[in-house]
Design a protein around this motif. Structure first.
Motif, PDB file in Angstrom:
ATOM      1  N   VAL A  56     -52.735  77.352  -5.812  1.00 53.33           N
ATOM      2  CA  VAL A  56     -52.957  76.606  -4.454  1.00 53.33           C
ATOM      3  C   VAL A  56     -54.393  76.678  -3.981  1.00 53.33           C
ATOM      4  CG1 VAL A  56     -52.065  76.650  -2.089  1.00 53.33           C
ATOM      5  CG2 VAL A  56     -50.492  77.033  -3.960  1.00 53.33           C
ATOM      6  N   MET A 124     -42.569  75.516  -7.847  1.00 54.96           N
ATOM      7  CA  MET A 124     -43.698  74.900  -7.459  1.00 54.96           C
ATOM      8  C   MET A 124     -43.318  73.328  -8.184  1.00 54.96           C
ATOM      9  SD  MET A 124     -46.784  74.727  -6.306  1.00 54.96           S
ATOM     10  CE  MET A 124     -47.373  76.555  -6.238  1.00 54.96           C
ATOM     11  N   THR A 126     -40.750  71.621  -8.713  1.00 52.25           N
ATOM     12  CA  THR A 126     -39.870  70.912  -8.074  1.00 52.25           C
ATOM     13  C   THR A 126     -40.086  70.639  -6.707  1.00 52.25           C
ATOM     14  OG1 THR A 126     -38.376  72.827  -8.005  1.00 52.25           O
ATOM     15  CG2 THR A 126     -38.147  71.386  -9.732  1.00 52.25           C
ATOM     16  N   HIS A 127     -41.003  71.413  -5.987  1.00 49.44           N
ATOM     17  CA  HIS A 127     -41.187  71.238  -4.604  1.00 49.44           C
ATOM     18  C   HIS A 127     -40.257  71.895  -3.646  1.00 49.44           C
ATOM     19  CE1 HIS A 127     -44.515  68.748  -5.593  1.00 49.44           C
ATOM     20  NE2 HIS A 127     -43.877  67.839  -6.210  1.00 49.44           N
ATOM     21  N   HIS A 128     -39.689  73.269  -4.318  1.00 49.77           N
ATOM     22  CA  HIS A 128     -38.748  73.864  -3.385  1.00 49.77           C
ATOM     23  C   HIS A 128     -39.429  74.862  -2.734  1.00 49.77           C
ATOM     24  CE1 HIS A 128     -35.494  71.911  -6.040  1.00 49.77           C
ATOM     25  NE2 HIS A 128     -34.758  72.753  -5.273  1.00 49.77           N
ATOM     26  N   ASN A 130     -41.192  76.472   1.428  1.00 47.99           N
ATOM     27  CA  ASN A 130     -42.141  75.800   2.313  1.00 47.99           C
ATOM     28  C   ASN A 130     -43.495  76.325   1.715  1.00 47.99           C
ATOM     29  OD1 ASN A 130     -44.103  75.348   4.264  1.00 47.99           O
ATOM     30  ND2 ASN A 130     -42.181  75.394   5.781  1.00 47.99           N
ATOM     31  N   THR A 131     -44.198  75.658   0.749  1.00 46.65           N
ATOM     32  CA  THR A 131     -45.527  75.930   0.122  1.00 46.65           C
ATOM     33  C   THR A 131     -46.570  76.402   1.208  1.00 46.65           C
ATOM     34  OG1 THR A 131     -44.938  74.674  -1.719  1.00 46.65           O
ATOM     35  CG2 THR A 131     -47.361  75.264  -1.538  1.00 46.65           C
ATOM     36  N   SER A 132     -46.689  75.389   2.211  1.00 46.68           N
ATOM     37  CA  SER A 132     -47.623  75.587   3.108  1.00 46.68           C
ATOM     38  C   SER A 132     -47.605  76.894   4.245  1.00 46.68           C
ATOM     39  CB  SER A 132     -47.552  74.368   4.326  1.00 46.68           C
ATOM     40  OG  SER A 132     -48.867  74.445   5.250  1.00 46.68           O
ATOM     41  N   THR A 151     -53.611  72.124  -1.470  1.00 49.46           N
ATOM     42  CA  THR A 151     -53.455  71.291  -2.799  1.00 49.46           C
ATOM     43  C   THR A 151     -52.915  72.112  -3.708  1.00 49.46           C
ATOM     44  OG1 THR A 151     -55.505  69.900  -2.502  1.00 49.46           O
ATOM     45  CG2 THR A 151     -54.671  69.958  -4.540  1.00 49.46           C
ATOM     46  N   THR A 152     -51.808  71.728  -4.473  1.00 46.91           N
ATOM     47  CA  THR A 152     -51.072  72.592  -5.371  1.00 46.91           C
ATOM     48  C   THR A 152     -51.572  72.029  -6.955  1.00 46.91           C
ATOM     49  OG1 THR A 152     -49.156  71.080  -5.580  1.00 46.91           O
ATOM     50  CG2 THR A 152     -49.076  73.022  -3.960  1.00 46.91           C
ATOM     51  N   GLY A 154     -50.114  71.561 -10.861  1.00 49.41           N
ATOM     52  CA  GLY A 154     -48.975  71.565 -11.591  1.00 49.41           C
ATOM     53  C   GLY A 154     -49.299  72.350 -12.789  1.00 49.41           C
TER      54      GLY A 154
END
Length: 252
Positions: A56, A124, A126-128, A130-132, A151-152, A154
């Motif tokens: 990230v 990461m 599958t966007h599960h 709260n990354t922020s 920015t993440t 992949g």
């Protein structure tokens, strides 16, 4: 002319050693865990490499100082990623040392470790979650700071998942490895005992052949013609200093 004296029978230990060597040769071949070991090595390398890559990238500003950029690598994003890579690397030695049910149990443990290692990368991709919020917490931003850009990456997450998958497959293979093909007699698995046994077998055959060859050199000795020694016995005898091709050990 008196008939040649029949050679005295050899001690039972030689016969037992010969039978044990023959049984070893006809026993199921040891199933070497080369495949699982290679998978574990690849998995450990993949997890370690993923832990060194940036997962990230966070840009923040607080209105008082210049905007800052934070690079969160895999070791920060998932603190157990590097230790898990080391665990998989250490498990290679354990796999090579273990036998039977212990090796299968180790395979189950490796599969569990692999499942744990796959969680952050899978989340990461599958966007599960709260990354922020997680990125702000790991970057230790002050309360007044604002996130300008996040920015993440992949590729590191995918690499960790592939490494975990390789470790999981290795664990399954180890857990399914038959016990009968993963263990042989401890005595004949030891090179020291194996070489000593081979030298005794060669000496016994030469001792039986010498009297017969001196009396009737043109006739084969039926008492010795029990079939050729195996290639493994011949090599072990050479390692022990015995010459299996010398038909007359007394002639030096």
């Amino acid at each position: 002319m008196s008939s040649p004296e029949t050679p005295a029978p050899q001690p039972d230990s030689h016969h037992d050693d010969a039978e044990a060597a023959d049984a070893e040769q006809t026993a199921p071949t040891r199933k070497s865990p080369i495949g699982p070991v290679l998978l574990l090595a690849l998995a450990a390398a993949a997890l370690w490499g993923s832990s060194r890559m940036t997962w990230v990238t966070l840009k923040s500003s607080d209105g008082l100082t210049e905007p800052r950029t934070h690079h969160l690598d895999g070791g920060v994003w998932f603190g157990a990623l590097t230790p898990l890579a080391l665990v998989l690397l250490a498990s290679i030695a354990a796999v090579l040392a273990a036998r039977g049910w212990l090796r299968r149990l180790l395979g189950v443990v490796i599969a569990i470790v692999a499942a744990v290692a796959a969680v952050p990368g899978f989340a990461m991709l599958t966007h599960h979650g709260n990354t922020s919020e997680r990125a702000v917490r790991l970057a230790e931003l002050p309360a007044r700071a604002q996130v300008d850009q996040l920015t993440t990456a992949g590729l590191p997450a995918l690499l960790s998942v592939l490494g975990a998958l390789a470790a999981f497959v290795a664990g399954v293979l180890l857990a399914r490895m038959p016990e009968t093909t993963a263990r042989l007699s401890g005595k004949y698995d030891n090179p020291v005992f194996r070489r000593a046994s081979a030298a005794e077998q060669v000496a016994a055959r030469q001792a039986k052949a010498a009297p017969r060859q001196s009396d009737t050199p043109d006739q084969p000795d039926e008492s010795v013609a029990t079939g050729p020694l195996s290639e493994r016995v011949l090599w072990d005898a050479l390692d022990a200093g015995a010459d299996p091709t010398d038909d007359d050990p007394g002639r030096r």
